[in-house]
Write an enzyme that holds these catalytic residues in place. Structure first.
Site, PDB file in Angstrom:
ATOM      1  N   GLU A 174       0.944  -1.139  -0.095  1.00 48.72           N
ATOM      2  CA  GLU A 174      -0.044   0.001  -0.046  1.00 48.72           C
ATOM      3  C   GLU A 174       0.864   1.194  -0.049  1.00 48.72           C
ATOM      4  OE1 GLU A 174      -2.857   0.594   3.384  1.00 48.72           O
ATOM      5  OE2 GLU A 174      -3.691   1.951   2.034  1.00 48.72           O
ATOM      6  N   ASN A 232     -12.201  -3.227   0.392  1.00 46.86           N
ATOM      7  CA  ASN A 232     -11.105  -3.455   1.686  1.00 46.86           C
ATOM      8  C   ASN A 232     -11.860  -3.783   2.940  1.00 46.86           C
ATOM      9  OD1 ASN A 232      -8.597  -3.590   2.688  1.00 46.86           O
ATOM     10  ND2 ASN A 232      -8.952  -1.364   3.232  1.00 46.86           N
ATOM     11  N   GLU A 233     -11.483  -2.834   3.730  1.00 46.24           N
ATOM     12  CA  GLU A 233     -12.003  -2.935   5.167  1.00 46.24           C
ATOM     13  C   GLU A 233     -13.687  -2.403   5.238  1.00 46.24           C
ATOM     14  OE1 GLU A 233      -9.278  -1.492   8.044  1.00 46.24           O
ATOM     15  OE2 GLU A 233      -8.380  -3.236   8.100  1.00 46.24           O
ATOM     16  N   CYS A 276      -6.479   1.111   2.731  1.00 42.77           N
ATOM     17  CA  CYS A 276      -7.479   2.105   2.790  1.00 42.77           C
ATOM     18  C   CYS A 276      -7.340   2.993   1.410  1.00 42.77           C
ATOM     19  CB  CYS A 276      -7.236   2.924   3.884  1.00 42.77           C
ATOM     20  SG  CYS A 276      -7.696   1.930   5.531  1.00 42.77           S
TER      21      CYS A 276
HETATM   22  O1  AHR Z   1      -2.249  -1.356   6.617  1.00 46.48           O
HETATM   23  C1  AHR Z   1      -2.667  -0.176   7.211  1.00 46.48           C
HETATM   24  C2  AHR Z   1      -4.097   0.113   7.003  1.00 46.48           C
HETATM   25  O2  AHR Z   1      -4.727  -1.000   7.869  1.00 46.48           O
HETATM   26  C3  AHR Z   1      -4.722  -0.467   5.704  1.00 46.48           C
HETATM   27  O3  AHR Z   1      -4.747   0.605   4.783  1.00 46.48           O
HETATM   28  C4  AHR Z   1      -6.275  -0.720   6.019  1.00 46.48           C
HETATM   29  O4  AHR Z   1      -6.783  -1.549   5.255  1.00 46.48           O
HETATM   30  C5  AHR Z   1      -6.288  -1.133   7.591  1.00 46.48           C
HETATM   31  O5  AHR Z   1      -6.953  -0.405   8.278  1.00 46.48           O
END
Ligand code: AHR
Length: 667
Positions: free
Chosen positions: A45, A373-374, A239
């Site tokens: 990321e 994602n989340e 994120c």
């Molecule tokens: O790894 C950091 C963050 O942690 C990522 O962007 C997210 O998916 C999680 O909350």
């Protein structure tokens, strides 16, 4: 680079089979589930300046003058004007350098880079610029690598001139070879003629990038990824897939095609933590989806792109108006379908043709795609469903990864798993950034998972020590212990990726992280070595390993797993001793063919025993709470030794020191 391992003397960890030794029984004649090639992978990321300012080797910040303040990252002097009718539609800004009104004055620009422009003596750096002369007469620029803090005779460590011989936009390049190594230098561009000129997309790369690609990656950082031998590369996050809001979500279509025309995107991590605030954090998309696919291919990993499901980050967007209504998702679904075509389509297809035009006519052979994602709540499955239908219809062989939300248990998690089953997701992404206790108690987590449902992708995890949310050896030991449970359950756990991957020592928002770097150096943490050991020695099939008839999931602080290794015909046993005492263990291999006794054994050990020698005199900290650093990169590295099997008995007696992760290779 291969697995780094110092050699230890053989005797240290080989115990005679003491009467008090525990006995781990490994059944070699009934191999179980296959360890998936994707089992141990990487989560990438653009957080902590992992892409721009990190893996992406571009050294100029705001090279296209598209930051909201167009000269952010630049100092201008003399007569410099910002204009907006440049040659690249999606990056319209550029600068005009106008001649100074006095022969002893100058016009130009200086770029601060990402925490400085760093360069090494004797290495080549490729400067490039799109330029045109202000008139039909040629103009000239002088390009310098400089050290403003230099106390020497000159600040200038390299200098070259470029004649801009046309009033039409063209790309010019020149190589610079610095006379000194500088960590916090500058790139300076001077107008060196009485004719003015226009400049756009001012860029500086090391010539020696990973695999020599021009729009390339930092070689040391990419090499560290390759050295893990990862089976999977998940990208581009995290994120940032969701964005602070929908307009700032990662849009892969903006990240492909000529780099000059990839529009800038705000990086959501510039806002997220006010106590670690980086208002100049943007994504150039120079490291885009083509480059991610190429990297995956070059490090031998299956690509796993993650796309927006139409939900902006739910932590930051409680109002449903912030998200895409279910009946308006088609452009997002098209993004997913088009991405599969970009990766796999033949060159007669629209997106396959673009890929070919970028240099890769052969398909990337994409097998997996993750949507969301989340995410959480009913808003996630109701959006995921139309994606699943559309992808299944057009690409029935592509495996779809759903999500269990931001945590490893609780209401959101409990709601989403049945939903993912209902939607027949192939894999479910679980995230856990948790303290030591979680990792010590969850080694049996997957033993009871439903074997008929989706497989597990442990997509983001790391031990965040209680009150110690930074990298230290003890956290990596917790991870190693827990991972025995992933391995034992390889029938259901098909992917696992530690997170996050990279952090710039001056630009981090989140820690711990697996690899740290500054502009010249990088360092692998103890967690990196745990991942590398698991991945390098992932083996082929799971073997049953028991202590008194039960899997080893924390008895006396011990955690263990075993696999076959089809490449050697041998066996690999992983043991984490999290206790405060050394442990004597007999590894008893049962069910061996009588004509194939075990003959050789070695161990690779990761602990802090060598770190005492690496502590500075001012450093009296507990070695368990230390990690490798840029200054001390070899404090905690795997050490290798040969061991002695008990004669004719197919038993390997080992003594595993307290607080140690060991990988035992027997054949
Ligand atoms: O790894 C950091 C963050 O942690 C990522 O962007 C997210 O998916 C999680 O909350």
């Amino acid at each position: 680079m291969k697995l780094r391992a110092a050699l230890l003397s053989t005797a240290i960890l080989t115990a005679s089979a003491a009467a008090t030794a525990e006995e781990f029984v490994i059944r070699t004649d009934k191999p179980g589930a296959e360890i998936q090639p994707t089992m141990y992978g990487l989560f990438f990321e653009d957080i902590n300046y992992a892409a721009d300012g990190g893996l992406y080797a571009e050294m100029v910040k705001n090279r296209s003058f598209e930051f909201p303040q167009p000269l952010m990252g630049w100092e201008s002097f003399g007569d410099v004007k910002v204009r907006t009718d440049g040659p690249f539609e999606r990056n319209p800004h550029y600068v005009s350098l106008l001649p100074a009104d006095h022969p002893h004055k100058s016009t130009g620009l200086s770029n601060e880079g990402f925490f400085g422009v760093a360069f090494r003596q004797g290495e080549d750096y490729r400067f490039s610029v799109w330029a045109r002369s202000a008139t039909s007469r040629p103009s000239k620029i002088r390009v310098e690598l400089a050290d403003p803090a230099s106390m020497g005779e000159t600040q200038v460590m390299a200098s070259q001139s470029i004649t801009i011989d046309s009033d039409q936009w063209r790309r010019y390049t020149v190589n610079l070879r610095p006379s000194e190594t500088v960590a916090k230098g500058r790139l300076r561009v001077f107008l060196d003629s009485s004719e003015g000129c226009d400049l756009e997309h001012i860029s500086l790369f090391p010539v020696d990038t990973w695999k020599g690609h021009e729009n390339g990656l930092r070689k040391d950082l990419a090499q560290k990824l390759a050295d893990i031998h990862p089976g999977l590369l998940r990208f581009p996050g995290g994120c940032i897939v969701e964005g602070t809001d929908l307009p700032t979500r990662y849009q892969w279509k903006n990240s492909v095609g000529p780099v000059e025309n990839r529009p800038l995107n705000e990086n959501r991590w510039h806002y997220t933590f006010r106590h670690r605030y980086f208002p100049d954090y943007y994504q150039s998309y120079g490291l885009g989806f083509y480059e991610y696919f190429l990297l995956a291919e070059e490090i031998g990993a299956e690509p796993l792109p993650v796309l927006s499901v139409g939900l902006a980050c739910q932590f930051q967007n409680g109002d449903m108006k912030a998200h895409v209504p279910v009946d308006s998702l088609q452009p997002y679904i098209d993004d997913a379908l088009d991405l599969i075509e970009f990766a796999n389509g033949d060159t007669s297809t629209k997106w396959g043709q673009l890929r070919a035009g970028m240099g890769h006519p052969a398909p990337f052979n994409l097998k997996f795609i993750a949507i969301g994602n989340e995410q959480w709540g009913p808003e996630f499955p109701e959006r995921l469903e139309p994606f699943v239908k559309a992808i299944r219809k057009r690409y029935p062989d592509i495996k779809i990864v759903g999500s269990a939300g931001p945590s490893a248990s609780g209401d959101k998690f409990d709601y989403l798993w049945p939903e993912m089953k209902r939607l027949r997701a192939d894999l479910v992404d679980e995230h856990y950034y948790c303290p030591e206790e979680f990792f010590l108690t969850q080694a049996a987590r997957y033993d009871s998972y439903d074997r008929k449902g989706p497989k597990v992708f442990a997509g983001e995890y790391a031990c965040h020590g209680k009150g110690r949310k930074y990298n230290h050896f003890n956290a990596s030991l917790m991870e190693a212990a827990f991972m025995t449970g992933l391995e034992r359950n390889a029938d259901i756990v098909h992917m696992a990726t530690y997170a996050p991957l990279f952090a710039h020592v001056e630009g981090w928002q989140w820690r711990p992280d697996m690899i740290w770097f500054d502009n010249l150096n990088s360092v692998a943490t103890a967690s990196y070595y745990v991942q590398q050991l698991y991945s390098t020695y992932k083996g082929s099939r799971v073997l049953t390993l028991t202590l008194e008839g039960r899997p080893v999931t924390g008895q006396n602080g011990l955690y263990a797993s075993a696999v076959t290794d089809s490449s050697t015909g041998g066996y690999i046993v992983k043991v984490a001793n999290t206790s405060d005492a050394p442990s004597q263990i007999n590894l008893r291999f049962e069910g061996l063919k009588t004509n194939k006794p075990l003959t050789t054994a070695r161990a690779i050990i990761l602990n802090t025993e060598s770190s005492a020698a690496n502590l500075s005199t001012t450093d009296d900290s507990n070695p368990l709470l230390l990690d490798n650093t840029i200054e001390h990169p070899d404090r905690i590295i795997p050490r290798e030794m040969t061991l002695t099997l008990k004669n004719g008995a197919n038993i390997l007696p080992i003594t595993i020191p307290a607080k140690t992760f060991g990988v035992y290779l027997v054949r």
